[in-house]
Design a protein around this motif. Structure first.
Motif, PDB file in Angstrom:
ATOM      1  N   PHE A  36      -3.581   0.660  -7.142  1.00 23.16           N
ATOM      2  CA  PHE A  36      -2.437   1.536  -6.872  1.00 23.16           C
ATOM      3  C   PHE A  36      -1.244   1.211  -7.760  1.00 23.16           C
ATOM      4  O   PHE A  36      -0.562   2.108  -8.258  1.00 23.16           O
ATOM      5  CB  PHE A  36      -1.989   1.362  -5.415  1.00 23.16           C
TER       6      PHE A  36
ATOM      7  N   TYR B 211       0.907   4.022  -2.862  1.00 24.07           N
ATOM      8  CA  TYR B 211       0.685   5.448  -2.589  1.00 24.07           C
ATOM      9  C   TYR B 211       1.811   6.280  -3.196  1.00 24.07           C
ATOM     10  O   TYR B 211       1.573   7.300  -3.838  1.00 24.07           O
ATOM     11  CB  TYR B 211       0.607   5.651  -1.079  1.00 24.07           C
TER      12      TYR B 211
ATOM     13  N   GLU C 264      -7.114  -2.039  -3.385  1.00 20.94           N
ATOM     14  CA  GLU C 264      -6.263  -0.848  -3.291  1.00 20.94           C
ATOM     15  C   GLU C 264      -4.862  -1.140  -3.815  1.00 20.94           C
ATOM     16  O   GLU C 264      -4.311  -0.355  -4.599  1.00 20.94           O
ATOM     17  CB  GLU C 264      -6.209  -0.364  -1.841  1.00 20.94           C
ATOM     18  N   CYS C 265      -4.277  -2.265  -3.396  1.00 22.38           N
ATOM     19  CA  CYS C 265      -2.928  -2.623  -3.854  1.00 22.38           C
ATOM     20  C   CYS C 265      -2.887  -2.777  -5.373  1.00 22.38           C
ATOM     21  O   CYS C 265      -1.988  -2.260  -6.045  1.00 22.38           O
ATOM     22  CB  CYS C 265      -2.471  -3.918  -3.201  1.00 22.38           C
TER      23      CYS C 265
ATOM     24  N   ASP D  58      -8.270  -4.219   0.733  1.00 25.35           N
ATOM     25  CA  ASP D  58      -6.806  -4.158   0.665  1.00 25.35           C
ATOM     26  C   ASP D  58      -6.282  -4.664  -0.673  1.00 25.35           C
ATOM     27  O   ASP D  58      -5.394  -4.058  -1.280  1.00 25.35           O
ATOM     28  CB  ASP D  58      -6.192  -4.982   1.801  1.00 25.35           C
TER      29      ASP D  58
ATOM     30  N   LEU E 275     -14.051   0.112  -3.951  1.00 18.35           N
ATOM     31  CA  LEU E 275     -13.391   1.325  -3.475  1.00 18.35           C
ATOM     32  C   LEU E 275     -14.370   2.497  -3.355  1.00 18.35           C
ATOM     33  O   LEU E 275     -14.297   3.280  -2.407  1.00 18.35           O
ATOM     34  CB  LEU E 275     -12.235   1.692  -4.414  1.00 18.35           C
TER      35      LEU E 275
ATOM     36  N   CYS F  35     -13.136  -4.145  -8.268  1.00 18.52           N
ATOM     37  CA  CYS F  35     -12.384  -3.158  -7.486  1.00 18.52           C
ATOM     38  C   CYS F  35     -13.037  -1.784  -7.423  1.00 18.52           C
ATOM     39  O   CYS F  35     -13.053  -1.152  -6.360  1.00 18.52           O
ATOM     40  CB  CYS F  35     -10.968  -3.032  -8.051  1.00 18.52           C
TER      41      CYS F  35
ATOM     42  N   GLU G 262      -9.712   5.975   5.692  1.00 13.44           N
ATOM     43  CA  GLU G 262     -10.084   4.897   4.770  1.00 13.44           C
ATOM     44  C   GLU G 262     -10.697   5.466   3.489  1.00 13.44           C
ATOM     45  O   GLU G 262     -10.420   4.976   2.385  1.00 13.44           O
ATOM     46  CB  GLU G 262     -11.071   3.949   5.449  1.00 13.44           C
TER      47      GLU G 262
ATOM     48  N   PRO H 118      -6.238   5.535  -5.396  1.00 12.98           N
ATOM     49  CA  PRO H 118      -5.883   4.658  -6.527  1.00 12.98           C
ATOM     50  C   PRO H 118      -6.712   4.914  -7.785  1.00 12.98           C
ATOM     51  O   PRO H 118      -6.271   4.589  -8.889  1.00 12.98           O
ATOM     52  CB  PRO H 118      -6.168   3.245  -5.981  1.00 12.98           C
TER      53      PRO H 118
ATOM     54  N   LYS I 181       0.830  -1.212   0.000  1.00 10.40           N
ATOM     55  CA  LYS I 181       0.000   0.000   0.000  1.00 10.40           C
ATOM     56  C   LYS I 181       0.859   1.256   0.000  1.00 10.40           C
ATOM     57  O   LYS I 181       0.556   2.229  -0.695  1.00 10.40           O
ATOM     58  CB  LYS I 181      -0.924   0.011   1.217  1.00 10.40           C
TER      59      LYS I 181
ATOM     60  N   LEU J 143      -7.867   6.940   1.358  1.00 14.74           N
ATOM     61  CA  LEU J 143      -7.027   5.914   0.751  1.00 14.74           C
ATOM     62  C   LEU J 143      -7.752   5.177  -0.362  1.00 14.74           C
ATOM     63  O   LEU J 143      -7.150   4.794  -1.368  1.00 14.74           O
ATOM     64  CB  LEU J 143      -6.563   4.921   1.820  1.00 14.74           C
ATOM     65  N   ALA J 144      -9.061   5.022  -0.232  1.00 15.71           N
ATOM     66  CA  ALA J 144      -9.840   4.322  -1.265  1.00 15.71           C
ATOM     67  C   ALA J 144      -9.936   5.150  -2.549  1.00 15.71           C
ATOM     68  O   ALA J 144      -9.991   4.599  -3.651  1.00 15.71           O
ATOM     69  CB  ALA J 144     -11.230   4.004  -0.741  1.00 15.71           C
TER      70      ALA J 144
END
Length: 405
Positions: free
Chosen positions: A132, A83, A128-129, A125, A149, A145, A165, A172, A79, A168-169
């Motif tokens: 990203f 980022y 996001e990975c 998770d 998100l 996805c 959260e 990406p 993550k 971060l969502a």
């Protein structure tokens, strides 16, 4: 990994820390990942691209399979790398091609299919990975996805942890371009997220920009949706405000390599906003009165950035050129905002490479063409008035003849 003769201090330290991770227990490994993430923060784009090849992703997959790295620790590292991937604007397909990327894709698909005992946190998770760190996506993966998100980002609960959260969502999503799926999908969701922020100011700048970038990439040359972007979500007003706020956070006398970590983040946010402006002006033509201030803000950023931050100033010029070419801004607005003066000053003061010089010439060629059209229209209007006048005179003359005969 890199050969020793090509390593910098950052890449060397990262390589050493990464190679040691498999030898620690989970807690010590988590601490070392924290150190690794700090090194990632200090990398430039070239360093980041040089270490995040397929090899470290394949190695992480091997460590997970051999129980030498927990999934939680892998996600912690991935993550942060993701980022940074967005912050550094790196565009590389290595994660997609790696065994870890393929494993995460399969895991996400399997988790989504579960009807009972679905691990929502793990699915978030994984999504996001993958978003990203990837630059291309299958329709199947996007269908999993993106809703996942956006569902996180739509949470309006006023809670610090929830807001992290949400942020971060959203970040990406800027990696997903318009060509990846039908542009009409997810319009209502992203519109709701942007409007909620405008009312409650709940997002960080990077998250808010990501929402906008996702939106603009969706609606490439769609007139109906362009009306929403300009008149309902007030793109010009919001972009002008952001540009002006970010300008105040940067010491423009410093060169990029002299900036602190926080200043570099602000500079990136400004660069990304300037780039989004250029993309908008390239594909949209709708105008309202808010664009005068918007254009002026781009001019101010351009003037501030031109000496030490050519990447930002170049995107500003692209924006002005596209606005002139695509007729978003009226010629009088380009005059009022100082756009024409700024480009003239730059041409008179600087020596350019051919590529840069062409951008300025394109700007003035577009202005010249539009001024010619205005003049031609005025000439045509004058001719039309003259014909109309002569017609009335002729009619009046004929009327008088009939009266006397």
């Amino acid at each position: 990994m890199l050969s020793k003769d090509r390593m910098t201090d950052n890449t060397k330290t990262f390589t050493e820390l990464f190679s040691e991770l498999e030898h620690y227990d989970e807690d010590k490994q988590r601490k070392k990942i924290g150190e690794t993430n700090e090194i990632i923060d200090g990398m430039n784009e070239e360093e980041f691209e040089s270490v995040f090849t397929e090899e470290p992703f394949n190695k992480m997959h091997e460590m997970i399979e051999e129980k030498k790295m927990s999934m939680e620790n892998a996600i912690l590292l991935l993550k942060h790398a993701g980022y940074s991937n967005v912050l550094k604007n790196v565009w590389d397909p290595c994660f997609n091609l790696s065994s870890l990327g393929k494993k995460f894709k399969k895991m996400a698909e399997e988790e989504e299919k579960k009807e009972k005992e679905k691990n929502k946190r793990l699915l978030i998770d994984l999504c996001e990975c993958h978003i990203f760190l990837s630059c291309s996506f299958t329709p199947e993966l996007l269908s999993i996805c993106v809703p996942c998100l956006l569902n996180v980002a739509l949470n309006k609960e006023e809670n610090e942890e929830i807001q992290k959260e949400v942020d971060l969502a959203l970040q990406p999503l800027s990696n997903i371009k318009y060509r990846n799926f039908k542009k009409e999908l997810f319009f209502n969701e992203i519109k709701e997220i942007i409007k909620h922020h405008q009312e409650h100011h709940n997002l960080t700048q990077l998250a808010y920009q990501s929402a906008w970038q996702f939106l603009i990439d969706r609606f490439f040359k769609d007139k109906d949706l362009e009306i929403v972007i300009v008149n309902e979500l007030h793109l010009a007003r919001e972009a002008a405000r952001e540009l002006e706020e970010l300008m105040k956070c940067i010491d423009w006398k410093k060169k990029e390599e002299e900036m602190s970590k926080e200043e570099a983040k602000e500079e990136f946010a400004l660069m990304r906003r300037a780039k989004t402006c250029a993309i908008y002006f390239q594909c949209c033509t709708l105008w309202n009165e808010e664009f005068v201030k918007f254009i002026n803000s781009i001019v101010q950023v351009y003037r501030a950035a031109k000496d030490n931050h050519r990447g930002i100033s170049d995107w500003c010029i692209y924006s002005l050129r596209n606005a002139a070419k695509n007729r978003v801004a009226k010629v009088e607005d380009l005059l009022k905002s100082g756009a024409i003066d700024a480009v003239l000053e730059e041409i008179q003061q600087s020596t350019f490479k051919d590529k840069i010089l062409r951008k300025y010439f394109h700007f003035f060629m577009n202005i010249s063409e539009r001024l010619k059209e205005i003049i031609d229209d005025e000439v045509e209007e004058a001719k039309r008035k003259e014909v109309k006048k002569k017609s009335f005179e002729k009619m009046e003359e004929n009327g008088k003849r009939r009266l006397y005969h």
